[in-house]
Design a protein around this motif. Structure first.
Motif, PDB file in Angstrom:
ATOM      1  N   TRP A 241       0.828  -1.204   0.000  1.00  0.00           N
ATOM      2  CA  TRP A 241       0.000   0.000   0.000  1.00  0.00           C
ATOM      3  C   TRP A 241       0.865   1.258   0.000  1.00  0.00           C
ATOM      4  O   TRP A 241       0.586   2.225  -0.692  1.00  0.00           O
ATOM      5  CB  TRP A 241      -0.955  -0.014   1.192  1.00  0.00           C
ATOM      6  CG  TRP A 241      -2.078  -0.967   1.007  1.00  0.00           C
ATOM      7  CD1 TRP A 241      -2.373  -1.639  -0.142  1.00  0.00           C
ATOM      8  CD2 TRP A 241      -3.058  -1.372   1.966  1.00  0.00           C
ATOM      9  NE1 TRP A 241      -3.478  -2.434   0.063  1.00  0.00           N
ATOM     10  CE2 TRP A 241      -3.925  -2.282   1.335  1.00  0.00           C
ATOM     11  CE3 TRP A 241      -3.290  -1.039   3.289  1.00  0.00           C
ATOM     12  CZ2 TRP A 241      -5.001  -2.871   1.993  1.00  0.00           C
ATOM     13  CZ3 TRP A 241      -4.365  -1.626   3.946  1.00  0.00           C
ATOM     14  CH2 TRP A 241      -5.213  -2.534   3.305  1.00  0.00           C
ATOM     15  N   ASP A 242       1.929   1.212   0.784  1.00  0.00           N
ATOM     16  CA  ASP A 242       2.843   2.344   0.810  1.00  0.00           C
ATOM     17  C   ASP A 242       3.381   2.629  -0.582  1.00  0.00           C
ATOM     18  O   ASP A 242       3.427   3.772  -1.022  1.00  0.00           O
ATOM     19  CB  ASP A 242       4.010   2.041   1.756  1.00  0.00           C
ATOM     20  CG  ASP A 242       3.907   2.863   3.029  1.00  0.00           C
ATOM     21  OD1 ASP A 242       2.878   3.532   3.208  1.00  0.00           O
ATOM     22  OD2 ASP A 242       4.850   2.831   3.829  1.00  0.00           O
ATOM     23  N   ALA A 243       3.780   1.558  -1.268  1.00  0.00           N
ATOM     24  CA  ALA A 243       4.344   1.716  -2.606  1.00  0.00           C
ATOM     25  C   ALA A 243       3.317   2.358  -3.530  1.00  0.00           C
ATOM     26  O   ALA A 243       3.627   3.275  -4.299  1.00  0.00           O
ATOM     27  CB  ALA A 243       4.781   0.364  -3.151  1.00  0.00           C
ATOM     28  N   ARG A 244       2.081   1.884  -3.434  1.00  0.00           N
ATOM     29  CA  ARG A 244       1.026   2.430  -4.286  1.00  0.00           C
ATOM     30  C   ARG A 244       0.791   3.902  -3.976  1.00  0.00           C
ATOM     31  O   ARG A 244       0.628   4.726  -4.880  1.00  0.00           O
ATOM     32  CB  ARG A 244      -0.273   1.641  -4.070  1.00  0.00           C
ATOM     33  CG  ARG A 244      -0.212   0.207  -4.587  1.00  0.00           C
ATOM     34  CD  ARG A 244      -0.897   0.067  -5.945  1.00  0.00           C
ATOM     35  NE  ARG A 244      -0.530  -1.196  -6.602  1.00  0.00           N
ATOM     36  CZ  ARG A 244      -1.149  -2.356  -6.413  1.00  0.00           C
ATOM     37  NH1 ARG A 244      -2.176  -2.418  -5.579  1.00  0.00           N
ATOM     38  NH2 ARG A 244      -0.759  -3.424  -7.072  1.00  0.00           N
ATOM     39  N   LEU A 245       0.759   4.219  -2.688  1.00  0.00           N
ATOM     40  CA  LEU A 245       0.549   5.614  -2.287  1.00  0.00           C
ATOM     41  C   LEU A 245       1.686   6.478  -2.809  1.00  0.00           C
ATOM     42  O   LEU A 245       1.462   7.588  -3.292  1.00  0.00           O
ATOM     43  CB  LEU A 245       0.477   5.719  -0.756  1.00  0.00           C
ATOM     44  CG  LEU A 245      -0.792   5.165  -0.098  1.00  0.00           C
ATOM     45  CD1 LEU A 245      -0.678   5.228   1.414  1.00  0.00           C
ATOM     46  CD2 LEU A 245      -2.019   5.934  -0.567  1.00  0.00           C
ATOM     47  N   GLU A 246       2.893   5.945  -2.706  1.00  0.00           N
ATOM     48  CA  GLU A 246       4.069   6.679  -3.167  1.00  0.00           C
ATOM     49  C   GLU A 246       3.957   6.970  -4.663  1.00  0.00           C
ATOM     50  O   GLU A 246       4.219   8.076  -5.112  1.00  0.00           O
ATOM     51  CB  GLU A 246       5.317   5.852  -2.868  1.00  0.00           C
ATOM     52  CG  GLU A 246       6.614   6.631  -2.963  1.00  0.00           C
ATOM     53  CD  GLU A 246       6.565   7.902  -2.106  1.00  0.00           C
ATOM     54  OE1 GLU A 246       6.992   8.950  -2.611  1.00  0.00           O
ATOM     55  OE2 GLU A 246       6.072   7.840  -0.950  1.00  0.00           O
ATOM     56  N   ARG A 247       3.537   5.926  -5.396  1.00  0.00           N
ATOM     57  CA  ARG A 247       3.416   6.078  -6.846  1.00  0.00           C
ATOM     58  C   ARG A 247       2.389   7.156  -7.174  1.00  0.00           C
ATOM     59  O   ARG A 247       2.604   7.996  -8.039  1.00  0.00           O
ATOM     60  CB  ARG A 247       2.990   4.742  -7.480  1.00  0.00           C
ATOM     61  CG  ARG A 247       3.672   4.471  -8.823  1.00  0.00           C
ATOM     62  CD  ARG A 247       3.159   3.196  -9.478  1.00  0.00           C
ATOM     63  NE  ARG A 247       2.192   3.454 -10.524  1.00  0.00           N
ATOM     64  CZ  ARG A 247       0.902   3.134 -10.450  1.00  0.00           C
ATOM     65  NH1 ARG A 247       0.409   2.582  -9.362  1.00  0.00           N
ATOM     66  NH2 ARG A 247       0.099   3.386 -11.467  1.00  0.00           N
ATOM     67  N   ILE A 248       1.278   7.128  -6.462  1.00  0.00           N
ATOM     68  CA  ILE A 248       0.244   8.130  -6.686  1.00  0.00           C
ATOM     69  C   ILE A 248       0.781   9.523  -6.403  1.00  0.00           C
ATOM     70  O   ILE A 248       0.546  10.456  -7.165  1.00  0.00           O
ATOM     71  CB  ILE A 248      -0.979   7.843  -5.776  1.00  0.00           C
ATOM     72  CG1 ILE A 248      -1.686   6.572  -6.248  1.00  0.00           C
ATOM     73  CG2 ILE A 248      -1.937   9.014  -5.779  1.00  0.00           C
ATOM     74  CD1 ILE A 248      -2.710   6.041  -5.262  1.00  0.00           C
ATOM     75  N   LYS A 249       1.542   9.618  -5.328  1.00  0.00           N
ATOM     76  CA  LYS A 249       2.074  10.918  -4.939  1.00  0.00           C
ATOM     77  C   LYS A 249       3.020  11.457  -6.014  1.00  0.00           C
ATOM     78  O   LYS A 249       2.896  12.600  -6.447  1.00  0.00           O
ATOM     79  CB  LYS A 249       2.824  10.799  -3.601  1.00  0.00           C
ATOM     80  CG  LYS A 249       2.623  11.981  -2.686  1.00  0.00           C
ATOM     81  CD  LYS A 249       3.380  11.814  -1.377  1.00  0.00           C
ATOM     82  CE  LYS A 249       4.857  12.080  -1.513  1.00  0.00           C
ATOM     83  NZ  LYS A 249       5.604  11.756  -0.275  1.00  0.00           N
ATOM     84  N   SER A 250       3.934  10.613  -6.486  1.00  0.00           N
ATOM     85  CA  SER A 250       4.895  11.087  -7.480  1.00  0.00           C
ATOM     86  C   SER A 250       4.190  11.371  -8.804  1.00  0.00           C
ATOM     87  O   SER A 250       4.584  12.261  -9.550  1.00  0.00           O
ATOM     88  CB  SER A 250       6.020  10.071  -7.668  1.00  0.00           C
ATOM     89  OG  SER A 250       5.488   8.811  -8.013  1.00  0.00           O
ATOM     90  N   LEU A 251       3.111  10.607  -9.050  1.00  0.00           N
ATOM     91  CA  LEU A 251       2.321  10.876 -10.247  1.00  0.00           C
ATOM     92  C   LEU A 251       1.702  12.260 -10.175  1.00  0.00           C
ATOM     93  O   LEU A 251       1.733  13.034 -11.133  1.00  0.00           O
ATOM     94  CB  LEU A 251       1.215   9.822 -10.373  1.00  0.00           C
ATOM     95  CG  LEU A 251       0.920   9.334 -11.782  1.00  0.00           C
ATOM     96  CD1 LEU A 251       2.070   8.460 -12.259  1.00  0.00           C
ATOM     97  CD2 LEU A 251      -0.381   8.560 -11.831  1.00  0.00           C
TER      98      LEU A 251
END
Lengths: 114, 114
Positions: free
Chosen positions: A92-102
């Motif tokens: 989930w952290d990874a997904r959140l991170e990806r969303i953030k950088s997106l």
DNA sequence: GCCATACGCAACCAAAAGTTGCGCGTCTAC
DNA sequence: GTAGACGCGCAACTTTTGGTTGCGTATGGC
């Protein structure tokens, strides 16, 4: 794709009462249905049922000692459970991170356009 | 003593179906009850109920779009949930570690006696 | 031997997870 | 524009799960 999660194991630790039981067993080293229920807001019988669930999931094991039945945490299995918590958290952290950088990328694109 | 855990939040992510729903929402960015149920072994109505639970826990929010109702993950709240997973994991890990070093100490004592 | 205590089993209750069935709004295609 | 398809919400019902009370049985201490 989705983390290899053992639903039985997860739902065993999903219940708040069972989680507290594990806490207690870890703190005291061992315990019986009666001693655990003394520290919990439920009856001994309810605790017994939860212990059965935890036993089926392999998280605890029992040893009869005279007229009482002592339970203790299976450390290896709990370690597995903890690993699964971490795995889901990491996913989930990874997904959140990806969303953030997106989101940041979009922001940069917008600024560039200006 | 026992980690400050929000039971509502935890039990929201404790259910396997809800966890998969969050996975799906994170992967796709958004989704409706219908699209989610297509990837799950339950009916749309069941998904709707789970979405209501997640909404109450603040983990997802919804936006009506024409005839459909799109849901997306509330990132801040999910981050909180992940933090709680970590907290419990860390607590249990610490306890397991203590047990392990205790066992080693006993082992050392035994060897010394020999 | 007797009584405390620890347990197991069974019946019962309430809430949660899931189902089917149905009616209503909205988009689309003719 | 209206017909049909699609998406949703609501309601009734079933099943599973977490919890209860009540009772019988076995074991340990005195």
């Amino acid at each position: 794709m989705s983390a290899a999660v053992d639903d039985d194991l997860w739902s065993a630790i999903g219940d708040p009462t069972r989680r507290r039981m594990i806490d207690l067993l870890l703190a005291e080293g061992q315990g019986t249905a009666t001693t655990l229920s003394a520290h919990l807001p439920v009856t001994r019988q309810a605790v017994t049922k939860h212990l059965a669930v935890l036993d089926r999931a392999g998280l605890v094991r029992s040893a009869p000692a005279g007229r009482e039945k002592r339970y203790h945490v299976d450390e290896a299995q709990l370690a597995r459970a903890v690993a699964q918590l971490r795995a889901v958290g990491a996913l989930w952290d990874a997904r959140l991170e990806r969303i953030k950088s997106l989101a940041e990328a979009i922001q940069r694109a917008k600024n560039a356009k200006k």
